[in-house]
Design a protein around this motif. Structure first.
Motif, short mmCIF file in Angstrom:
data_model
loop_
_atom_site.label_atom_id
_atom_site.label_comp_id
_atom_site.label_asym_id
_atom_site.label_seq_id
_atom_site.Cartn_x
_atom_site.Cartn_y
_atom_site.Cartn_z
N SER A 79 -13.12 -47.03 -17.79
CA SER A 79 -14.41 -47.27 -18.18
C SER A 79 -15.60 -46.91 -17.38
N ARG A 80 -15.55 -46.77 -16.14
CA ARG A 80 -16.58 -46.46 -15.25
C ARG A 80 -16.87 -45.09 -15.49
N LEU A 81 -16.03 -44.17 -15.71
CA LEU A 81 -16.26 -42.86 -15.84
C LEU A 81 -17.03 -42.60 -17.26
N ARG A 82 -16.36 -43.43 -18.28
CA ARG A 82 -16.81 -43.17 -19.55
C ARG A 82 -18.19 -43.68 -19.74
N MET A 83 -18.78 -44.60 -18.95
CA MET A 83 -20.13 -45.10 -19.29
C MET A 83 -21.04 -43.77 -18.89
N ILE A 84 -20.66 -42.89 -18.13
CA ILE A 84 -21.62 -41.58 -18.01
C ILE A 84 -21.03 -40.61 -18.57
N PHE A 85 -19.70 -40.33 -18.80
CA PHE A 85 -19.23 -39.14 -19.38
C PHE A 85 -19.90 -39.09 -20.75
N TYR A 86 -19.68 -40.03 -21.54
CA TYR A 86 -20.31 -39.85 -22.97
C TYR A 86 -21.81 -39.29 -23.21
N PRO A 87 -22.77 -40.22 -22.39
CA PRO A 87 -23.82 -39.84 -22.47
C PRO A 87 -24.05 -38.37 -22.08
N ALA A 88 -23.35 -38.05 -20.97
CA ALA A 88 -23.49 -36.55 -20.39
C ALA A 88 -23.32 -35.89 -21.28
N ILE A 89 -22.26 -35.84 -22.22
CA ILE A 89 -21.71 -34.93 -23.09
C ILE A 89 -22.92 -34.72 -24.09
N ILE A 90 -23.72 -35.99 -24.77
CA ILE A 90 -24.64 -35.64 -25.47
C ILE A 90 -25.61 -35.12 -25.12
N GLY A 91 -26.16 -35.35 -23.70
CA GLY A 91 -27.45 -34.74 -23.09
C GLY A 91 -27.07 -33.39 -22.88
N TRP A 92 -25.90 -32.78 -22.26
CA TRP A 92 -25.77 -31.50 -22.03
C TRP A 92 -25.77 -30.64 -23.68
N THR A 93 -25.35 -31.30 -24.57
CA THR A 93 -25.23 -30.83 -25.69
C THR A 93 -26.62 -30.52 -26.39
N LEU A 94 -27.24 -31.45 -26.32
CA LEU A 94 -28.59 -31.47 -26.93
C LEU A 94 -29.53 -30.30 -26.18
N LEU A 95 -29.32 -30.31 -24.58
CA LEU A 95 -29.85 -29.15 -24.25
C LEU A 95 -29.55 -27.96 -24.52
#
Lengths: 232, 78
Positions: A194-210
């Motif tokens: 769950s510690r990884l998921r807290m950053i992993f999912y926002p990171a996917i959205i951020g990179w995809t939007l970029l």
């Protein structure tokens, strides 16, 4: 400014990814050690690639249903950026594999080369490479748009066996292989901390939007260039 | 008396040996926990890495924003 909220969101999410990704606590894993933080960068490249390819194929279908030349430009540029992110994913994966599988796990070069995810991703990227070659081989723009739209659907369908199905059927060094009895390692709630998921999912959205942002820049530039063509 | 002395003599090396064995084994106990960059975190060098990465990220976004504005201007001119 109204329309650019998602661009700002992308910036905020990626800032969070870099700060949280380096500073927040991660599970202590053997072999991976601190390099588990690559999850926020390497794996996100592949996720963004898949999302951009999905957007691209949607525009290809749209093109085929109405023959609007604009949709062809959209499909081409989303596929281009998707392929670019795929290459970045490949390059980062090569570095990561060198320090975990080769250096720490003493895997031979042969077993790394046999890795089904590597082969599958290479096949998928080559199929998309052929899409760009196919596009550039036509001089007639209508023919080019039509045939490459059909080919783009084929290329997208080939993603299913090459990167989603086959690597999960055969043994793999990647997590999610039959040996590690888990389905999708990134989306399985039992597998990813769950510690990884807290950053992993926002990171996917951020990179995809970029990725979407950069491809829309290219699309807009091309639309300006082809304005006379589209209106005339 | 002589017997007791002999016993001590026999037991001491055993005890020291046990102690030595434990001390020598300590590094292996520590290795049970996977090694992380804890030193980098405790001396604050990790903030240097974060600062460098943030600078690159901000620079990248400034560049893309500038491009976006340029293209917007071109769209208006057309």
């Amino acid at each position: 400014m109204k329309k650019s909220w998602w661009k700002i969101l992308s910036f905020v999410l990626l800032t969070y990814t870099v700060v949280g990704g380096f500073l927040m606590d991660v599970p202590r894993l053997a072999i991976l050690n601190e390099s588990i933080r690559n999850l926020y960068f390497h794996v996100c490249m592949w996720f963004s690639m898949m999302i951009l390819f999905i957007i691209s194929v949607v525009y290809s279908i749209k093109y085929l249903s109405g023959f609007d030349y604009k949709n062809d430009i959209y499909a081409k540029n989303f596929a281009k950026l998707g392929a670019f992110l795929g290459i970045l994913g490949y390059a980062t994966g090569a570095i990561w594999a060198n320090y975990t599988w080769v250096a720490d796990q003493n895997q031979s070069l042969a077993s790394v080369l046999k890795e089904p995810k590597l082969l599958g991703a290479a096949i998928a990227l080559l199929i998309y490479g052929a899409y760009f070659v196919l596009r550039s081989s036509f001089t007639d723009i209508d023919k080019r748009a039509r045939i490459s739209a059909v080919y783009n659907i084929f290329a997208f369908v080939m993603l299913f066996p090459s990167i989603w199905i086959i690597p999960r059927l055969v043994g793999s060094l990647h997590p999610g292989a039959p040996g590690s009895d888990s389905g999708n390692p990134a989306l399985n709630f039992k597998d990813i901390d769950s510690r990884l998921r807290m950053i992993f999912y926002p990171a996917i959205i951020g990179w995809t939007l970029l990725g979407i942002w950069i491809s829309t820049l290219k699309i807009r530039l091309e639309l300006i260039k082809d304005k006379n063509l589209l209106n005339g | 008396m002589a017997n007791k002395k002999r016993n001590l003599y026999l037991q001491c090396p055993k005890f020291i040996g046990c102690l030595l064995f434990l001390i020598l084994n300590l590094p292996t106990f520590a290795q049970d926990k996977p090694e992380m960059a804890d030193v980098m975190r405790s001396n604050g060098k990790i903030y240097v890495v974060v600062a460098v990465c943030l600078t690159i990220l901000i620079g990248l976004f400034v560049y893309v924003f500038a491009l976006d504005r340029k293209i917007k201007k071109m769209e208006k001119d057309n």
